[in-house]
Scaffold this active site. Structure first.
Site, PDB file in Angstrom:
ATOM      1  CB  CYS A 116      -0.944  -0.051   1.137  1.00 12.67           C
ATOM      2  SG  CYS A 116      -2.212  -1.337   0.952  1.00 12.67           S
ATOM      3  CG  HIS A 256      -3.215   3.329   1.781  1.00 15.19           C
ATOM      4  ND1 HIS A 256      -3.737   2.938   0.478  1.00 15.19           N
ATOM      5  CD2 HIS A 256      -3.202   2.248   2.623  1.00 15.19           C
ATOM      6  CE1 HIS A 256      -3.822   1.693   0.568  1.00 15.19           C
ATOM      7  NE2 HIS A 256      -3.796   1.140   2.047  1.00 15.19           N
ATOM      8  CG  ASN A 286      -6.495  -0.838   0.590  1.00 18.09           C
ATOM      9  OD1 ASN A 286      -5.960  -0.467  -0.306  1.00 18.09           O
ATOM     10  ND2 ASN A 286      -6.228  -1.458   1.714  1.00 18.09           N
TER      11      ASN A 286
HETATM   12  O1  UT7 Z   1      -4.120  -1.368   3.274  1.00 15.91           O
HETATM   13  C1  UT7 Z   1      -2.897  -1.952   3.941  1.00 15.91           C
HETATM   14  C2  UT7 Z   1      -3.093  -2.169   5.468  1.00 15.91           C
HETATM   15  N1  UT7 Z   1      -4.305  -2.806   5.574  1.00 15.91           N
HETATM   16  C3  UT7 Z   1      -5.062  -1.974   6.585  1.00 15.91           C
HETATM   17  O2  UT7 Z   1      -4.582  -0.791   7.109  1.00 15.91           O
HETATM   18  C4  UT7 Z   1      -6.373  -2.527   7.135  1.00 15.91           C
HETATM   19  C5  UT7 Z   1      -6.273  -2.698   8.678  1.00 15.91           C
HETATM   20  N2  UT7 Z   1      -7.422  -2.938   9.284  1.00 15.91           N
HETATM   21  C6  UT7 Z   1      -8.724  -2.789   9.133  1.00 15.91           C
HETATM   22  O3  UT7 Z   1      -8.897  -1.918   8.135  1.00 15.91           O
HETATM   23  C7  UT7 Z   1      -9.713  -3.457  10.051  1.00 15.91           C
HETATM   24  O4  UT7 Z   1      -9.180  -4.525  10.856  1.00 15.91           O
HETATM   25  C8  UT7 Z   1     -10.764  -4.409   9.380  1.00 15.91           C
HETATM   26  C9  UT7 Z   1     -11.634  -3.558   8.457  1.00 15.91           C
HETATM   27  C10 UT7 Z   1      -9.946  -5.429   8.472  1.00 15.91           C
HETATM   28  C11 UT7 Z   1     -11.521  -5.360  10.136  1.00 15.91           C
HETATM   29  O5  UT7 Z   1     -12.036  -4.432  11.287  1.00 15.91           O
HETATM   30  P1  UT7 Z   1     -11.799  -4.598  12.655  1.00 15.91           P
HETATM   31  O6  UT7 Z   1     -12.736  -3.526  13.385  1.00 15.91           O
HETATM   32  O7  UT7 Z   1     -10.665  -4.708  13.089  1.00 15.91           O
HETATM   33  O8  UT7 Z   1     -12.796  -6.036  12.956  1.00 15.91           O
HETATM   34  P2  UT7 Z   1     -12.090  -7.438  13.509  1.00 15.91           P
HETATM   35  O9  UT7 Z   1     -11.196  -8.010  12.650  1.00 15.91           O
HETATM   36  O10 UT7 Z   1     -11.555  -7.126  14.981  1.00 15.91           O
HETATM   37  O11 UT7 Z   1     -13.569  -8.353  13.787  1.00 15.91           O
HETATM   38  C12 UT7 Z   1     -14.219  -8.021  14.560  1.00 15.91           C
HETATM   39  C13 UT7 Z   1     -15.628  -8.739  14.547  1.00 15.91           C
HETATM   40  C14 UT7 Z   1     -15.204 -10.215  14.563  1.00 15.91           C
HETATM   41  O12 UT7 Z   1     -16.328 -10.892  15.097  1.00 15.91           O
HETATM   42  P3  UT7 Z   1     -16.084 -11.276  16.512  1.00 15.91           P
HETATM   43  O13 UT7 Z   1     -14.935 -12.194  16.863  1.00 15.91           O
HETATM   44  O14 UT7 Z   1     -16.165 -10.212  17.448  1.00 15.91           O
HETATM   45  O15 UT7 Z   1     -17.423 -12.297  16.862  1.00 15.91           O
HETATM   46  C15 UT7 Z   1     -14.992 -10.411  12.904  1.00 15.91           C
HETATM   47  O16 UT7 Z   1     -15.202 -11.943  12.959  1.00 15.91           O
HETATM   48  O17 UT7 Z   1     -16.203  -8.596  13.003  1.00 15.91           O
HETATM   49  C16 UT7 Z   1     -16.391  -9.875  12.296  1.00 15.91           C
HETATM   50  N3  UT7 Z   1     -16.342  -9.525  11.163  1.00 15.91           N
HETATM   51  C17 UT7 Z   1     -17.113  -9.261  10.201  1.00 15.91           C
HETATM   52  N4  UT7 Z   1     -18.310  -9.307  10.425  1.00 15.91           N
HETATM   53  C18 UT7 Z   1     -19.116  -8.918   9.201  1.00 15.91           C
HETATM   54  C19 UT7 Z   1     -14.961  -9.665  10.211  1.00 15.91           C
HETATM   55  N5  UT7 Z   1     -15.232  -9.428   9.204  1.00 15.91           N
HETATM   56  C20 UT7 Z   1     -16.301  -9.325   8.967  1.00 15.91           C
HETATM   57  C21 UT7 Z   1     -17.366  -8.540   7.927  1.00 15.91           C
HETATM   58  N6  UT7 Z   1     -18.756  -8.757   8.179  1.00 15.91           N
HETATM   59  N7  UT7 Z   1     -16.996  -8.678   6.659  1.00 15.91           N
END
Ligand code: UT7
Length: 332
Positions: A116, A256, A286
């Site tokens: 990225c 980004h 992204n």
């Molecule tokens: O561009 C290169 C660098 N990348 C980044 O900068 C990305 C950085 N990370 C992020 O943007 C975020 O971490 C994400 C958008 C990928 C995920 O968001 P989050 O708030 O960190 O969610 P999480 O991974 O902590 O997951 C929270 C919950 C989980 O459920 P439980 O364990 O709390 O029951 C996941 O299983 O959300 C669940 N979950 C979803 N639910 C509905 C994960 N993906 C999804 C989804 N839809 N698509």
């Protein structure tokens, strides 16, 4: 004689026609529009469809448009640099293919992979060739076809990424506009949080790698999120301090587009108001190397000669950095 700076003298983006909406993703994985919108800010992304359509299709379309709008003869291009993590092939470089597609027969060309942060790295690198006086016209591209490495059964990644990219033309400027300063960083120990295992020399493609879904992006979202928020804001703040810039001096922050929450946190730390933050994540998601040139392309008509822009990115590697430039032209 005044210092030669590398100024952006034109920008052009390209996104494929196909729109993958949150509603369509709801039919593919267990997710919903509300979760995607509140956690990322993304509403839709573009997908490049069709057989044998690689990143060079996106990049060449952007470069052709750029040459046209800047009235540039492709034979006058000295160098084409393409930032991408989804090259058409492992070799030859996608930049070589792009140069051929656009008729840049006198340029040398190579790829740069910094995930990225790729466009930022390439912009900092390409500008050096102008600053030394060696070259007069350098094209820097950031483009990715993320749909080629995204697992559409993995809801934690497939909702984020999209296809697209853009290109800028760099030319010498002696009026004080152009790239002023940059700070680039990397830390390979971040590999465990964001990677694609197979397809390279470490784990060549095999039936097993395909069965194990090793040819797809793997991301530990929340770990990457924490690193991204801290490092992107830190490096941008460091660059601002080094150049005596306050939030109010900045016409636009060009971040980004990985997650709206990361962008908001970076802007807050820099003291930049929301209306001065370039944002198009809701439409394109992204696009990895593509996000920064796509932002510049979308906001081109709002930019004025002499505007202070601070670009910032964070991505796989880890790689991250920030670049300060003065915009070199008024809307044409
Ligand atoms: O561009 C290169 C660098 N990348 C980044 O900068 C990305 C950085 N990370 C992020 O943007 C975020 O971490 C994400 C958008 C990928 C995920 O968001 P989050 O708030 O960190 O969610 P999480 O991974 O902590 O997951 C929270 C919950 C989980 O459920 P439980 O364990 O709390 O029951 C996941 O299983 O959300 C669940 N979950 C979803 N639910 C509905 C994960 N993906 C999804 C989804 N839809 N698509």
């Amino acid at each position: 004689m005044s210092k030669i700076r590398a100024a952006i003298t034109g920008v052009q983006g390209y996104v494929p026609d196909y729109v993958l909406t949150n509603a369509e993703l709801e039919t593919m994985v267990e997710t919903n529009d509300e979760w995607i919108t509140t956690r990322t800010g993304i509403k839709e992304r573009r997908i490049l469809k069709g057989e044998l359509q690689g990143t060079s299709v996106i990049a060449a379309a952007a470069v052709k448009g750029l040459l046209e709008k800047t009235n540039t003869d492709p034979k006058d291009i000295d160098l084409i640099l393409c930032a991408t993590v989804t090259p058409d092939r492992l070799f030859p470089a996608t930049a070589n293919i792009i140069a051929d597609k656009v008729g840049a027969i006198n340029s040398f060309s190579f790829d740069m992979a910094a995930a990225c942060s790729g466009f930022l790295y390439a912009l900092a690198t390409g500008s050096q060739f102008i600053e030394t006086g060696k070259y007069k016209k350098v094209i820097v591209i950031g483009a990715d076809k993320m749909s080629s490495i995204v697992d559409y059964e993995d809801r934690s990644t497939c909702i984020i990424f999209g296809d697209g990219g853009g290109a800028v033309l760099l030319e010498p400027n002696e009026e004080g506009n152009g790239v002023i300063d940059s700070i680039m960083k990397s830390d390979g120990s971040g590999v465990k949080h964001l990677y694609m295992n197979a397809g390279g020399s470490m784990m060549p493609a095999s039936i097993e790698t395909v069965k194990n879904r090793d040819h797809y992006v793997v991301q530990e979202g929340s770990a990457v999120f924490k690193f991204a928020v801290t490092n992107m804001a830190d490096v941008a703040a460091e660059l601002m301090e080094k150049n005596n810039l306050k939030g109010e001096d900045i016409a636009y922050l060009v971040p980004h587009q990985a997650n709206k929450r990361i962008i908001d946190a970076t802007a807050k730390r820099m003291g930049v108001k929301d209306e001065k933050v370039m944002m198009n994540i809701e439409r394109y998601g992204n696009t990895t190397s593509g996000t920064l040139p796509l932002c510049l392309w979308d906001y081109e008509s709002k930019l004025r000669k002499g505007d202070n822009l601070v670009l910032a990115a964070f991505g796989g590697g880890f790689t991250w950095g920030s670049l300060y430039l003065k915009w070199a032209y008024d809307p044409k």
